[in-house]
Design a protein around this motif. Structure first.
Motif, PDB file in Angstrom:
ATOM      1  N   LYS A  19       0.655  -1.142   0.585  1.00  0.00           N
ATOM      2  CA  LYS A  19      -0.381  -0.346  -0.204  1.00  0.00           C
ATOM      3  C   LYS A  19       0.375   1.007  -0.100  1.00  0.00           C
ATOM      4  N   GLY A  20       0.486   2.138  -0.641  1.00  0.00           N
ATOM      5  CA  GLY A  20       0.977   3.833  -0.770  1.00  0.00           C
ATOM      6  C   GLY A  20       2.977   3.507  -1.349  1.00  0.00           C
ATOM      7  N   ILE A  21       2.990   2.352  -1.434  1.00  0.00           N
ATOM      8  CA  ILE A  21       4.887   3.027  -2.147  1.00  0.00           C
ATOM      9  C   ILE A  21       4.398   2.383  -3.373  1.00  0.00           C
ATOM     10  N   LYS A  22       3.965   3.236  -4.217  1.00  0.00           N
ATOM     11  CA  LYS A  22       3.980   3.563  -5.872  1.00  0.00           C
ATOM     12  C   LYS A  22       4.847   2.386  -6.742  1.00  0.00           C
ATOM     13  N   VAL A  23       3.779   1.148  -6.197  1.00  0.00           N
ATOM     14  CA  VAL A  23       4.173   0.788  -7.064  1.00  0.00           C
ATOM     15  C   VAL A  23       4.027   0.956  -9.280  1.00  0.00           C
ATOM     16  N   GLN A  24       3.482   1.772  -9.695  1.00  0.00           N
ATOM     17  CA  GLN A  24       3.617   2.262 -10.447  1.00  0.00           C
ATOM     18  C   GLN A  24       3.265   1.411 -11.930  1.00  0.00           C
ATOM     19  N   ASP A  25       3.205   1.119 -12.577  1.00  0.00           N
ATOM     20  CA  ASP A  25       3.074   0.421 -14.164  1.00  0.00           C
ATOM     21  C   ASP A  25       4.027  -0.867 -13.620  1.00  0.00           C
ATOM     22  N   GLU A  26       4.848   0.058 -13.351  1.00  0.00           N
ATOM     23  CA  GLU A  26       6.295  -0.785 -14.378  1.00  0.00           C
ATOM     24  C   GLU A  26       6.602  -1.815 -13.512  1.00  0.00           C
ATOM     25  N   GLY A  27       6.088  -1.310 -12.098  1.00  0.00           N
ATOM     26  CA  GLY A  27       6.135  -3.180 -11.320  1.00  0.00           C
ATOM     27  C   GLY A  27       5.257  -3.856 -11.354  1.00  0.00           C
ATOM     28  N   MET A  28       3.723  -3.870 -12.313  1.00  0.00           N
ATOM     29  CA  MET A  28       3.435  -4.597 -12.067  1.00  0.00           C
ATOM     30  C   MET A  28       3.749  -5.926 -13.008  1.00  0.00           C
ATOM     31  N   ASP A  29       5.185  -6.491 -13.944  1.00  0.00           N
ATOM     32  CA  ASP A  29       5.868  -7.289 -14.013  1.00  0.00           C
ATOM     33  C   ASP A  29       6.042  -8.059 -12.943  1.00  0.00           C
ATOM     34  N   ILE A  30       7.205  -7.156 -12.070  1.00  0.00           N
ATOM     35  CA  ILE A  30       7.019  -8.098 -11.360  1.00  0.00           C
ATOM     36  C   ILE A  30       6.629  -8.474 -10.265  1.00  0.00           C
TER      37      ILE A  30
END
Length: 359
Positions: A279-290
């Motif tokens: 929560k609230g750690i700025k995963v952003q779209d790029e982090g969704m692959d991980i």
């Protein structure tokens, strides 16, 4: 110094910091030569007798501790047994710990853990009385075997470190984790770091514990070194019994992309995971692959996924939907609220989970 410690203990018990000659069994002018006591300035001839003061309250606390360190064990135990209801005694307790002989510390540890309900250490909003034992053992280079056995009898099932915990609390938790790993690694079930960055040593001490729940509220301005992230990731990878993993950014600037990748990848070994909250750690779209790769291959028992407030857009959430669709088991609860997306994505996500939070 013995007459001075007796007078100091009596004064502390009656909440006084002023002495007169009748408080001492010897001439107080002789005691002033030690340096712990000073004469009060007489400002009026109406003042009936000479008064004496300690230069600072810390002197009074130290002298009280000195008295108790020299006292019979029963008297000291009776005083320590009231710690939970008298938090102001903690400073004196720490002084006593430093003044008594090493062979007396095991018994004192037993009394302190009983008095502060160490075994029942629970959730709180700030540093609780039970952390006193952490601060006492935090300065020990080596915990004696007999003390380890006593600590094993009082082990809590959960430990939390808070934003206002001192460095001594963190040091004590490091020592405690080391003791637990040796005497009873299955005892501790839950760890919570509330707005604390705890350092590499604590992470390494927590390796191979049978942790089932981990919650981490990141500090507002997160500053983690590469070594700290590596230590955290390596330790989390050993928690094979982990069922709940939570990181809450608390409006922080977020983890770096590389640090986030390392922490998420460490969960590959946690196949029993049922709840994942980022929560609230700025995963952003790029982090969704991980995260997507983790969801597909490594955590088949996951029931709850929380990605609230991570700057995700429709692109990232579509990637999430594709990954969830490839799972053999359905997510029970998915929270993607406080992100930016369109209505079509919401409809797609509802197909891959039982309950969706998206407001």
């Amino acid at each position: 110094i013995r007459p001075l410690t007796q007078a100091a203990y009596a004064a502390y018990q009656s909440n006084r910091a002023i002495f007169t000659a009748k408080d001492f069994s010897v001439d107080p002018d002789l005691i002033t030569q030690i340096g712990y006591l000073v004469k009060d300035v007489q400002v009026s001839r109406l003042q009936p007798e000479q008064r004496y003061l300690v230069p600072h309250r810390t002197f009074l606390e130290f002298l009280t501790a000195k008295y108790l360190a020299l006292a019979e064990q029963d008297e000291r135990d009776a005083w320590l047994s009231e710690l939970k209801d008298h938090w102001e005694r903690e400073v004196i307790t720490e002084f006593i710990w430093g003044l008594i002989e090493d062979e007396e510390k095991t018994h004192m540890a037993d009394v302190v853990m009983d008095a502060t309900e160490f075994k029942e250490m629970g959730e709180s909003d700030d540093c609780p009385p039970s952390h006193l034992m952490l601060r006492l053992i935090g300065g020990m280079n080596q915990v004696p075997e007999e003390m380890k056995e006593v600590i094993a009898q009082h082990l809590p099932t959960r430990i939390s470190l808070y934003f206002n915990c001192s460095a001594a609390c963190v040091d004590g938790a490091t020592v405690l984790f080391g003791v637990i790993s040796k005497v009873k690694p299955t005892a501790l079930h839950r760890i919570r770091f509330n707005e604390r960055n705890v350092g590499s040593a604590l992470w390494m001490a927590a390796e191979h514990l049978r942790i089932q729940s981990f919650q981490w509220g990141l500090p507002y301005h997160l500053m983690m070194t590469d070594d700290e992230v590596e230590a955290a990731s390596r330790t989390i990878a050993t928690w094979v019994a982990l069922k709940e993993f939570t990181i809450d950014g608390l409006l922080s600037s977020g983890l770096s992309r590389e640090h986030l990748r390392q922490l998420i990848q460490s969960l590959v070994h946690c196949s029993q995971l049922e709840t994942l909250q980022l929560k609230g750690i700025k995963v952003q779209d790029e982090g969704m692959d991980i995260i997507g790769a983790l969801l597909i291959t490594s955590i088949p028992h996951l029931k709850q996924l929380n990605l609230r407030d991570n700057n995700l857009t429709s692109k990232g959430l579509r990637r999430l939907k594709d990954c969830l669709a490839q799972r053999t088991t359905k997510i029970n609860t998915l929270d993607v609220s406080w992100n930016k997306y369109d209505a079509a994505v919401v409809k797609d996500l509802k197909e891959v989970c039982d309950r969706l939070f998206y407001e």
